[in-house]
Design a protein around this motif. Structure first.
Motif, PDB file in Angstrom:
ATOM      1  N   GLU A  13       0.682  -1.357  -0.316  1.00 31.95           N
ATOM      2  CA  GLU A  13       0.006   0.197   0.373  1.00 31.95           C
ATOM      3  C   GLU A  13       0.730   1.391  -0.457  1.00 31.95           C
ATOM      4  OE1 GLU A  13      -3.893  -2.070   2.284  1.00 31.95           O
ATOM      5  OE2 GLU A  13      -2.863  -0.872   3.238  1.00 31.95           O
ATOM      6  N   ARG A  14       1.799   1.080   0.862  1.00 29.96           N
ATOM      7  CA  ARG A  14       2.613   2.390   0.522  1.00 29.96           C
ATOM      8  C   ARG A  14       3.744   2.835  -0.610  1.00 29.96           C
ATOM      9  NH1 ARG A  14       7.177   0.461   5.826  1.00 29.96           N
ATOM     10  NH2 ARG A  14       8.264   2.583   4.469  1.00 29.96           N
ATOM     11  N   LEU A  15       3.867   1.086  -1.156  1.00 28.78           N
ATOM     12  CA  LEU A  15       4.145   1.702  -2.932  1.00 28.78           C
ATOM     13  C   LEU A  15       3.077   1.897  -3.412  1.00 28.78           C
ATOM     14  CD1 LEU A  15       6.471   0.732  -4.746  1.00 28.78           C
ATOM     15  CD2 LEU A  15       5.274  -1.393  -5.345  1.00 28.78           C
ATOM     16  N   TRP A  16       1.738   1.578  -3.269  1.00 24.44           N
ATOM     17  CA  TRP A  16       0.771   1.779  -4.662  1.00 24.44           C
ATOM     18  C   TRP A  16       0.652   3.286  -4.142  1.00 24.44           C
ATOM     19  CZ3 TRP A  16       1.421  -3.124  -6.049  1.00 24.44           C
ATOM     20  CH2 TRP A  16       0.585  -2.566  -7.344  1.00 24.44           C
ATOM     21  N   ASP A  17       0.551   3.992  -2.775  1.00 19.54           N
ATOM     22  CA  ASP A  17       0.578   5.708  -2.969  1.00 19.54           C
ATOM     23  C   ASP A  17       1.951   6.009  -3.512  1.00 19.54           C
ATOM     24  OD1 ASP A  17      -0.241   7.687  -0.564  1.00 19.54           O
ATOM     25  OD2 ASP A  17       1.746   7.794  -0.610  1.00 19.54           O
ATOM     26  N   ARG A  18       2.902   6.244  -3.518  1.00 18.12           N
ATOM     27  CA  ARG A  18       4.225   6.773  -3.825  1.00 18.12           C
ATOM     28  C   ARG A  18       4.163   6.647  -5.853  1.00 18.12           C
ATOM     29  NH1 ARG A  18       4.625  10.594  -1.990  1.00 18.12           N
ATOM     30  NH2 ARG A  18       6.961  10.666  -3.825  1.00 18.12           N
ATOM     31  N   CYS A  19       3.191   5.215  -6.139  1.00 15.66           N
ATOM     32  CA  CYS A  19       3.446   5.346  -7.119  1.00 15.66           C
ATOM     33  C   CYS A  19       2.340   5.583  -8.367  1.00 15.66           C
ATOM     34  CB  CYS A  19       3.692   3.395  -8.042  1.00 15.66           C
ATOM     35  SG  CYS A  19       5.600   2.594  -7.526  1.00 15.66           S
ATOM     36  N   ALA A  20       1.519   5.810  -7.601  1.00 13.50           N
ATOM     37  CA  ALA A  20       0.605   6.526  -8.181  1.00 13.50           C
ATOM     38  C   ALA A  20       1.106   7.527  -8.988  1.00 13.50           C
ATOM     39  CB  ALA A  20      -0.240   7.733  -6.877  1.00 13.50           C
ATOM     40  N   ARG A  21      -0.040   8.219 -10.345  1.00 11.81           N
ATOM     41  CA  ARG A  21      -0.025   8.838 -11.243  1.00 11.81           C
ATOM     42  C   ARG A  21       1.018  10.512 -11.410  1.00 11.81           C
ATOM     43  NH1 ARG A  21      -1.286   8.390 -16.447  1.00 11.81           N
ATOM     44  NH2 ARG A  21      -2.799   6.265 -16.048  1.00 11.81           N
ATOM     45  N   GLU A  22       0.258  10.947 -10.065  1.00 10.42           N
ATOM     46  CA  GLU A  22       0.195  12.263  -9.256  1.00 10.42           C
ATOM     47  C   GLU A  22       1.088  12.827  -8.590  1.00 10.42           C
ATOM     48  OE1 GLU A  22      -1.967  10.582  -5.726  1.00 10.42           O
ATOM     49  OE2 GLU A  22      -1.897  10.170  -8.177  1.00 10.42           O
ATOM     50  N   ASN A  23       2.221  11.449  -8.665  1.00 10.03           N
ATOM     51  CA  ASN A  23       3.340  11.649  -7.664  1.00 10.03           C
ATOM     52  C   ASN A  23       4.656  11.233  -8.652  1.00 10.03           C
ATOM     53  OD1 ASN A  23       2.453  12.138  -4.693  1.00 10.03           O
ATOM     54  ND2 ASN A  23       2.700   9.668  -4.597  1.00 10.03           N
TER      55      ASN A  23
END
Length: 747
Positions: A470-480
């Protein structure tokens, strides 16, 4: 000659005339550089364990000839030599020297009450325990073919002035490198250790003390390791005996113990020592093997063409960094700015070694194998100190290190020759490798995740894996960031908007798994851990009581700060306590249990409150409150004959933690009491002036309500509205608005 004898003779003749079988080609050399990592040394340990075991299971693949490291990396570098050159059979992960050195050592071992100091929060006791384990393995001996040069970096507390010639220029130097050669002498005999120095080098070289035979005793190496891992502020500087010497008349410099001097050292980041040392002394022999020259030639030579460098650092990641600062809604506050700068400094320091190496010599990049961390580590928050809070954090990071080592080896690396035939999990019993198989099943689809991750023994690992995803998904989100490359399938899936994988057996998270705008990095991680029911076993909590963990971790940080602050002068102690509390707010804010204050305004007030905040629970936001006010202070400290008054008050102070922090605490109070006046003998007789509209003329009840604010738990502000109802013969209600400011003390 009988038939049997004739047969034997014929066999011997045939054997003697047959050509010798071709000998296996010598293993090409491998140099390992291990960066500093704090608690992520457990990640490095897992990666190195898997790499070293792979080399042991695949003779001829690579031979470790050079290791360099600093801080946690120096300890892991020595462990790599011991396991690579040791005579023990292949070792399961949880039985290895790496595991025993890292997994069982946590914050409770470092933070020992009474063993801190004014410059160190932690005790050295656990470090000495790790050194004892290394010494035990050291005395068991290394195989005779082991010949490794090791470079260990450390930092002087006080700089050393270095003369730059020609000319009188003196420059301060704090970064130091000690270079040693380790040669095995077989089982049961400690290896031979010598200073690896250049007898032709005109400059100064650092040496450890030597005995009469020119060998460095293990105690000197032990002190060097303790100096290298002495993280500033956490551990006290380590005294280290050494010599700063020059070669004379072509003879190598020496360091007899009687001539050694002692200075204090701290940890450091390894610099370009691996490439420099390989060029100085590692040579390819006529038989194709690599061997060390008896003495290096600093600044000259070339390393063997088939030398491969393995760079091990938890800072090398394949996704946007988690602690990258977000764009503030307005101008950033100074404390936020300093926090971002400090975070960026730590991250850049970890990556500095590789960047400097590639900038100085781009050609080396083709011969560097770099494992890339594809998932956030459990121990990465709080500048990589987070892993010391729970043993299972270090267990997960150890397994993650093995996973990344396997990915590197299975995919090839460097010049393509680090490709093994046999992997460690295929050569031993299955049970010790179940955590790694769980990671591979979830991340790579290698098997059924439900079966691979089943069992209560993997419950915490499952939660940590889910949180990491979930931390990876947050960091790899399009806006980041921009679209990740195809070789990062997990990050690419997050970028496209796909949901994160669900690890079997992990309860669903209430709410969104994305980082909230108001959350710090560590608070976000704690929310995920609590929501998924991680068992904070080191803190005596079950999954059902996980909600108490943020406050428990905060208390530990505060206690660590107190270890140092109580040794400081009063003013420094107050500043340090405040800074530690501000840092602990990154986990959660918990109001102090007790507070006392002295405030000045219309009245002078001395007060105190007591709260019930053993855990961060929303229902425990009230505090018991009491105060004494001295009214009409002017009459009390002058010849004014007017009446004097004192008010005794008690009630409740309401301080909701969710709208407060160490910076600013906001609340309200409601209290009642009695005002005592000197004009009626402090309430002993009836009021002689019942129609007065002057406060403090007669004793009477009072009810007060107001707003409270505190800054840094040191400066208190309040605004009170008071109502004085009629009492006995008094027929008028009186009122007052009373602002005040003063000093507060919390404990």
């Amino acid at each position: 000659m009988g038939p049997l004898a004739a047969t034997v003779a014929a066999a011997l003749l045939a054997a003697s005339s047959a050509p010798d079988p071709p000998s296996a080609p010598p293993a090409p050399p491998l140099a390992i550089t291990v960066s500093g990592a704090v608690s992520l040394g457990s990640y490095e340990a897992g990666l190195l364990h898997y790499l070293v075991e792979t080399l042991r299971l695949n003779p001829g693949l690579r031979e470790v000839r050079l290791v360099t490291g600093a801080s946690a990396g120096s300890a892991n570098a020595v462990l790599a030599v011991l396991q690579h050159c040791g005579e023990d059979p292949p070792t399961a992960p949880d039985e290895s020297l790496f595991w025993r050195s890292w997994i069982g050592v946590g914050l409770q071992d470092f933070h020992v009450p009474g063993e801190g100091s004014a410059v160190a929060a932690f005790s050295r006791r656990a470090l000495h325990g790790q050194a004892d384990r290394i010494e035990d393995a050291w005395r068991r001996g290394l195989r005779g073919s082991c010949d490794v040069v090791i470079g260990i970096s450390a930092t002087r507390v006080a700089p050393r002035l270095v003369a730059m010639s020609p000319g009188p220029l003196l420059l301060p130097r704090i970064d130091e490198q000690f270079t040693l050669r380790i040669q095995g002498r077989g089982p049961g005999v400690p290896p031979r250790v010598t200073n690896y120095v250049d007898p032709r080098w005109a400059g100064e070289q650092l040496l450890l003390p030597e005995d009469e035979a020119g060998e460095v005793p293990f105690q000197a190496l032990r002190d060097l390791l303790l100096a290298s891992v002495a993280f500033p502020g956490a551990f006290a500087p380590q005294p280290l005996a050494h010599c700063v010497a020059r070669a004379r008349d072509g003879a190598a410099p020496r360091c007899p113990a009687s001539t050694a001097v002692t200075d204090r050292f701290l940890d450091n980041t390894p610099l370009r020592s691996a490439v420099r040392l390989a060029r100085a002394g590692l040579r390819e022999a006529p038989d194709g093997a690599s061997r060390w020259e008896d003495a290096p030639r600093l600044g000259a030579g070339a390393a063997p063409d088939d030398l491969l460098h393995a760079y091990v650092s938890p800072a090398v990641i394949g996704y946007p960094a988690e602690d990258q600062p977000r764009k503030p809604d307005g101008p950033p506050a100074m404390l936020d700015h300093l926090s971002q700068v400090a975070s960026a400094f730590v991250e850049a320091a970890f990556a500095k070694n590789l960047l400097t190496l590639l900038e100085d010599d781009p050609a080396v990049g083709a011969r560097v194998a770099v494992p890339v961390r594809s998932l956030p580590a459990a121990g990465s928050p709080l500048a990589a100190f987070f892993g010391f809070f729970e043993e299972q954090f270090r267990v997960f990071d150890f397994q993650l290190g093995m996973y990344e080592a396997r990915r590197m080896l299975a995919g090839g690396s460097g010049d393509g020759r680090l490709v093994p035939r046999t992997l460690p999990e295929d050569a031993g019993p299955e049970a010790p490798w179940r955590p790694l198989r769980c990671l591979r099943a979830v991340l790579d689809g290698a098997g059924d995740p439900a079966a691979a991750c089943a069992g209560d023994d993997l419950a915490d690992l499952r939660v940590l894996l889910q949180v990491s995803l979930e931390r990876l998904w947050d960091r790899c989100a399009r806006e980041n960031g921009a679209e990740p490359p195809p070789d990062r399938p997990l990050c690419l899936a997050a970028w496209t908007g796909a949901p994160p994988p669900a690890v079997p057996g992990v309860r669903r998270l209430p709410g969104s798994p994305r980082l909230r705008s108001s959350e710090s990095h560590v608070a976000y991680v704690m929310r995920l851990l609590v929501g998924h029911g991680f068992r904070f076993a080191d803190h005596g909590l079950s999954a059902g009581r996980a909600g108490e963990a943020p406050a428990a971790l905060r208390r530990e940080l505060i206690a660590i700060g107190k270890t140092v602050s109580k040794e400081q002068p009063v003013a420094d102690s107050v500043v340090l306590d405040t800074l530690v509390a501000l840092g602990a707010d990154a986990i959660v804010y918990v109001p102090p249990r007790n507070s006392v204050w002295l405030a000045f305004g219309r009245d002078v007030e001395l007060g105190g409150s007591h709260g019930f905040f053993d855990a961060f629970r929303e229902g425990r936001w009230f505090r018991l409150h009491g105060a004494v006010q001295m009214n009409r202070l002017g009459q009390a400290i002058s010849s004014d004959p007017g009446p004097r008054a004192v008010t005794l008050l008690a009630g409740a102070e309401l301080l909701p933690p969710r709208i407060s922090s160490t910076r600013v605490q906001l609340g309200a109070l409601l209290r009642g009491g009695w005002q005592l006046s000197s004009i009626d003998d402090w309430g002993a007789r009836r009021c002689p002036e019942p129609d007065t509209d002057t406060l403090g003329v007669c004793s009477r009840p009072v009810l007060q309500a107001g707003a409270v604010a505190a800054l840094l738990e040191r400066v208190r502000l309040h605004l009170l509205a008071g109502w004085y109802p009629p009492y006995q013969a008094m027929r008028r209600s009186l009122w007052a608005v009373s602002p005040a400011a003063g000093l507060e003390w919390t404990f």
